[in-house]
Each structure stands twice: as C-alpha cells, then as structure tokens.
Design a protein around this motif. Structure first.
Motif, short mmCIF file in Angstrom:
data_model
loop_
_atom_site.label_atom_id
_atom_site.label_comp_id
_atom_site.label_asym_id
_atom_site.label_seq_id
_atom_site.Cartn_x
_atom_site.Cartn_y
_atom_site.Cartn_z
N ASP A 8 0.87 -1.17 0.00
CA ASP A 8 0.00 0.00 0.00
C ASP A 8 0.90 1.22 0.00
O ASP A 8 1.34 1.67 1.05
N GLY B 168 -4.27 -3.56 -3.85
CA GLY B 168 -4.89 -4.44 -4.85
C GLY B 168 -5.19 -3.79 -6.19
O GLY B 168 -4.81 -4.32 -7.24
N PRO B 169 -5.86 -2.63 -6.22
CA PRO B 169 -6.17 -2.01 -7.50
C PRO B 169 -4.91 -1.71 -8.33
O PRO B 169 -4.93 -1.86 -9.55
N GLY C 117 -12.36 8.60 5.34
CA GLY C 117 -13.11 7.85 4.33
C GLY C 117 -12.29 6.70 3.78
O GLY C 117 -11.16 6.46 4.20
N LEU C 118 -12.89 5.97 2.81
CA LEU C 118 -12.22 4.80 2.24
C LEU C 118 -11.00 5.20 1.41
O LEU C 118 -11.02 6.21 0.71
N MET C 119 -9.97 4.38 1.50
CA MET C 119 -8.71 4.63 0.79
C MET C 119 -8.36 3.40 -0.03
O MET C 119 -8.43 2.27 0.47
N LEU C 120 -7.93 3.61 -1.26
CA LEU C 120 -7.50 2.51 -2.11
C LEU C 120 -6.29 1.82 -1.49
O LEU C 120 -5.36 2.47 -1.03
N SER C 121 -6.31 0.50 -1.50
CA SER C 121 -5.19 -0.28 -0.98
C SER C 121 -4.30 -0.71 -2.15
O SER C 121 -4.40 -0.15 -3.25
N LYS D 55 -3.42 -7.82 -1.64
CA LYS D 55 -4.22 -7.46 -2.82
C LYS D 55 -5.61 -6.99 -2.39
O LYS D 55 -6.60 -7.23 -3.06
N ASP D 56 -5.61 -6.31 -1.22
CA ASP D 56 -6.87 -5.78 -0.71
C ASP D 56 -7.38 -4.67 -1.62
O ASP D 56 -6.61 -4.03 -2.33
N ARG D 57 -8.70 -4.46 -1.58
CA ARG D 57 -9.29 -3.43 -2.43
C ARG D 57 -9.18 -2.04 -1.79
O ARG D 57 -8.79 -1.08 -2.43
N TYR D 58 -9.54 -1.92 -0.52
CA TYR D 58 -9.48 -0.62 0.16
C TYR D 58 -9.52 -0.82 1.66
O TYR D 58 -9.76 -1.91 2.15
N TRP D 59 -9.24 0.27 2.36
CA TRP D 59 -9.28 0.25 3.82
C TRP D 59 -9.93 1.55 4.30
O TRP D 59 -10.09 2.50 3.54
N GLY E 176 0.14 4.26 -0.98
CA GLY E 176 -0.56 5.54 -0.77
C GLY E 176 -0.20 6.55 -1.85
O GLY E 176 -0.25 6.24 -3.05
#
Lengths: 258, 258
Positions: free
Chosen positions: B116, B159-160, B153-157, B144-148, B118
C-alpha cells in the motif's frame, strides 16, 4: 449502384505517421470529396479535443474541420446524456465536454470518465474517482488500452487505471472509444450511412478492423502506422482489403465497389 | 497429548482495535507464555516494519518483540531470495528489506514489490514499475486488498494498483501476505509446528480463517475488529471456534485441546 456510401478514416497511423502526413493522404481525401463519398475521421486519442485534432490535421495539409472528427470524448458525451461528470483526463479534451454543456464536478458525480490522464493519475485523483464510483457513479472508459509508445519508452495508458477502479469497486466500465460498436455507430449516424454500406480504414487489426466488422462494416487495413505483418497473421480478424497506404484507397474502392 | 502446539495471532482487530488494546489480550499472551505454547503475531500491514509493529504492540502493553512479528514484507523477502528489488511501498517497511540485505534498486529490478504505497502510487512510479515488469521483473504483491477505512473515508489499498500492473503487462502477481499458504507456513516453520497442530486467531473470515484453513490449520474467529455477523453468515468459510474476543482464547484452548 454504389455498394460503399461512406468511409471512416482512422487518423494516427493512417492520415499521418510520426510527425508526417502519409503520402497521398491529402489526395485521397480530395478524391472522396470530388466523388461525393462522405467520410468521417475516427480517432481513439483521449487527450485532445475535436478542434485540436482537426488543427493538427490541418497542420499536415488536410482540409478537415472539427465537425468531421469523432473522438472517444464525443462518444462519452453521447453516453453521459448531461449527467454530472468527474473527468480523469488530461489535455484539452476537457474542452469537448465543456462545449457540450456537460456539468463537470469534483465531487458527487454521476459518471466518472477515465481517459489517458498521464501524470493526472495521482493517488489522490484515483481515490477521489474510487469514492464517487462506490457512491454510485458509473465508470466510462474513453479507451482501455494497455500502453503506448512515448518519446522515451512505453507509457501506461488508461486501461490499467480503469481496471484498478473496476477491481476496487466491483463495477465494470463502459468503453466508449474504438472498438465499441457505439462509437462507429455514432460516426455512421452522422453521415446517415448504414454499416453494411460503410468502409472503415485503419492500421489496428483489433480496434479498427475487428471493431468495425463487429459493427457490421466493411474494412481496409493499411500497412502504415502500427501495422505489423505478424500481428495480422496471428490475429483472429481478417480485413476485407489490405492496402499499402491510404493513398491506395481510391483504387480499392473503384475496383471493388464503384 | 496436546492437540494444539502453536498459535498464530492476527494483530489489528485481535490484539488491538482502533487505538486501544483489546481487554484481556495481554493476559492471553501471558497465559500462552506461562503454558509454554509458542505463538507468532501475523499482520497484513504493508506500511510498517516488524520493529515498528512490535513497538506499536509494546505501546499497548504487549510483551512482544519484533522476532515474533510476521508481516508480508518478511514473506516477500523469503520469496525474493536476494534478487534486485524495486519497492513500490511507503513507510518504514523499507527497513525490513534493508535489514535483510535485499538490494533495492530504482532501475533494472528482478522483482517489483507492491504494497500500500498511498501517495507513492504516482503515474511516474507506476510507469517505472510497469517498464521493469515488461523487461522481465516479477510482481510480488504484499497484499491485494481493495481498500481500507482511513480517517476521512475509504482509501485505495494495494490491490487495484497490483491489478493495473497485471493488466498492463499480462503477468500475474504473487501475493505473499495473508491468505497465502506460504505466509502461514513461514510463521509455522519458525515455531517448528505443523499446520494441523496450529490455531489461527483472526477477525477476517476470508484472509484469516479461509487462508489458515487452506493451509491446514485450525481456526478461531474473534468477534472484535472487522467481525460482522452477516459477513460470517454469508461466507463460504466456517471457523472451528467463534470466540467473543482474544480474552476467551485460553478457555477455548483448555476446553477443546488441552
């Protein structure tokens, strides 16, 4: 009776290659005009407005104005139908959306439009797009190419970042550029020509030839631009015509259809 | 004879939640020590070094040093086996790779490690990673997580962005964190305990419970952290034990295995 009543011309690789007009290209465009065969220019470029593409063509000596140019933003604008849009793009493609009166927003969009944003693909911008999609916005991909050849090497195109948003949100993007049927249909409708009476001229066996055949059109593959013989030989697509360059288009049309 | 000879403890959501130690957690760790049951802490965090994770746990009053902490970078280091590595990560996770003597490079890597990152997921960094993979480097995904869920708010991890590189290059990443069997195996090997005699304690039904079961371990799902009853009910995975929190681990072990 003519079998072909309209022609779509790909731009990069067909009308010009590198920074040079393809020899005989201007004469072909003049011949189409003289013979009353309508044509439109269809580009998958996502970082230039229609006006900017037309000006580039004029710089190469082509007598083509913006109204004849069809690009993925135009297809996106048609698809969006006036909804609030967040643009993840670069260059003056923004002009196309503004001129069409699309409300462009930074928050609370109904549609997220992804083009080749280049350095605009920051984490902050991707996260902003992601949150809007999770909140209900649709994803429109101007193209879903993997990469392109830049001045100093290969560069990631929009496709990888579209895929990232799809993976993060579980949604599927609508691809509006070539090879989507909707894109070809838009240009054909503008000429009032049905697909079976139209010829697509391109250098990309998949997006130009495969896409146009799926849309019901006849096709001609030029051997300029990104054309490679081995790519043609291994492709599942087979063009109706293989011509040396756009200069040979009049001869091919005369021999076969007129 | 004891059926369970070793325990793996997930960290975030099991030993602490938010910014607070889980009540009874320290007592459970002390109980494992007093009863001579070896344990390791397994985290999927990709932005902190082992030392930094251990210090965080110590800040919550846990008597746990870095040697007991297993994180995806450790699994990656094991997988990389000394090859030249480009890190697309952030935070002090870089320390783990440097301490292990992995040669970290900005060009010509044999392996591209993606965590991640960031704001480190810039277009320039993604393009750099992409070119190295196209030149032959492998892709290692720390997760390979999608978000956390971030503070605002939600943040891209990771995985994407891993998916983006896979799409661009046509290669498949090796995921080294949970739920990969290799990750659990590494921690079990360090204790010298076979999977069928080990218990995984976690709050994530898929990565902790599903992953550990695939690795042949027994499992206990805690009802703290990201636990949600509906997620459990709709999951294809079923833990061997469902316990209120890590505080109930000694009772569960005594009742069933000891």
């Amino acid at each position: 009776m003519k079998e072909i009543r309209g022609v779509l011309l790909d731009i990069d690789g067909v009308l010009y290659v590198g920074r040079k007009a393809v020899e005989g290209g201007r004469e072909t465009v003049a011949w189409l005009r003289d013979n009353g065969i309508p044509f439109r220019c269809v580009s998958n470029t996502t970082s230039r407005s229609r006006q900017s593409i037309a000006e580039k063509l004029q710089g190469y000596g082509y007598d083509i104005d913006a109204g004849l140019v069809f690009n993925p933003p135009l297809a996106a604008i048609h698809h969006i139908a006036g909804k609030k849009t967040f643009l993840l793009t670069r260059g003056n493609v923004r002009d196309d959306f503004e001129e069409a009166g699309i409300p462009l927003v930074e928050d609370g969009a109904d549609v997220v439009v992804v083009g080749d944003a280049g350095d605009g693909f920051s984490y902050a911008a991707m996260n902003r797009a992601f949150r809007m999609v999770l909140d209900g916005a649709g994803i429109v991909a101007l193209e879903k190419d993997r990469y392109w050849m830049g001045d100093d090497g290969l560069m990631l195109s929009a496709g990888p970042f579209v895929t990232a948003l799809e993976y993060a949100t579980g949604k599927t993007a609508t691809v509006v550029g070539k090879p989507s049927t909707a894109f070809f249909s838009l240009a054909l409708a503008d000429m009032g020509v049905p697909p079976e009476q139209a010829l697509m001229v391109g250098d990309d066996i998949r997006t130009d030839i495969g896409g146009a055949q799926a849309a019901g059109m006849k096709t001609a593959l030029v051997m300029t631009g990104k054309f490679r013989k081995d790519t043609l030989d291994t492709s599942p697509y087979s063009p109706d015509h293989l011509i040396t360059s756009v200069a040979d288009l009049p001869a091919a049309l005369r021999a076969t259809y007129i």
